[in-house]
Design an enzyme around this catalytic site. Sequence first.
Site, short mmCIF file in Angstrom:
data_model
loop_
_atom_site.label_atom_id
_atom_site.label_comp_id
_atom_site.label_asym_id
_atom_site.label_seq_id
_atom_site.Cartn_x
_atom_site.Cartn_y
_atom_site.Cartn_z
N ASN A 27 -7.92 -3.94 14.03
CA ASN A 27 -9.29 -4.21 13.56
C ASN A 27 -9.33 -5.34 12.54
OD1 ASN A 27 -8.24 -3.02 11.29
ND2 ASN A 27 -9.70 -1.31 11.21
N GLU B 43 -9.73 -2.49 4.93
CA GLU B 43 -10.42 -2.30 6.20
C GLU B 43 -11.62 -3.25 6.32
OE1 GLU B 43 -8.99 -0.61 8.33
OE2 GLU B 43 -8.47 1.43 7.76
N HIS C 7 -7.43 -5.61 9.75
CA HIS C 7 -7.13 -5.29 8.36
C HIS C 7 -5.77 -5.86 7.95
CE1 HIS C 7 -5.15 -1.30 9.73
NE2 HIS C 7 -4.19 -1.99 9.16
N ASP D 73 0.81 -1.21 0.00
CA ASP D 73 0.00 0.00 0.00
C ASP D 73 0.85 1.26 0.00
OD1 ASP D 73 0.91 -0.34 2.65
OD2 ASP D 73 -1.02 -1.10 3.31
#
Length: 268
Positions: free
Chosen positions: A137, A144, A139, A67
């Site tokens: 979370n 996400e 990811h 990313d």
Amino acid sequence: MQVIIFDDAQQVADSAAQWVAELINKKPNPVLGLATGSTPISLYKALVNKHKAGELSFKNTTSFNLDEYLGIDGTNVQSYRHFMNENLFDHVDIDKSQTFLPTCNQGENPREQGLAYEEKIKQAGGVDLQILGIGANGHIGFNEPTSSLASRTRIKTLTQQTLDDNSRLFAADEFQPTLAMTMGIATILDARYVILMATGKNKAKAVKDMVTGALSAVCPASALQLHENAIILLDKEAASELEDQEYYTWANKQNIKINEEFGLYHNY
């Protein structure tokens, strides 16, 4: 999914470095998928040390990062290009023209840039080994929660939790991007091998959901349950919410015997 539990974070990094080194030393033109964030820094240090010791050359290696923030130039200290240069590329003999990130500059169409990145990976022969971390979370990359399990490289809006978790890296008066380009979950699953590193108590819930929870877009990392060659490297704190830890330890002992006889990889 192979789950390996170590005593501490350094052992996680050393094990990941062993996997990377064996691939690079055995395959003529290896393709690595690389990650940023705090967890892989210790891995990159271990790889740099191996290179400086003459044990590892990156000359024929191609890399694709997971990313990059949207609209940030590679010279920006907050860019993931800068991160990779600082932590790995500047300290080894890799050809930087063969190191790629999913960039999208001001005015460029993110949809077109995503497709172009996918094509670059395809032209390189696909990723042999993808390094991953995991967000609190769940990811992976910047996929996400609720990201499509069939997703490809594209633009993503970051959640408030991710922004809060990353805010420590930005000064109070510094611009923090809310958008990023990321490999998709399907892109990650295309890699021949995946190694996910997780350390620290704050990752324990996400690790539990990934390994033993339901396959769900709510925990994007759970998609690794579908991968034939997913290796999950954990320290004790990150593994603390997992049940059946005795089984994982016993199974790893059996795998060590197989690896000693046949090597870490059974295909590329």
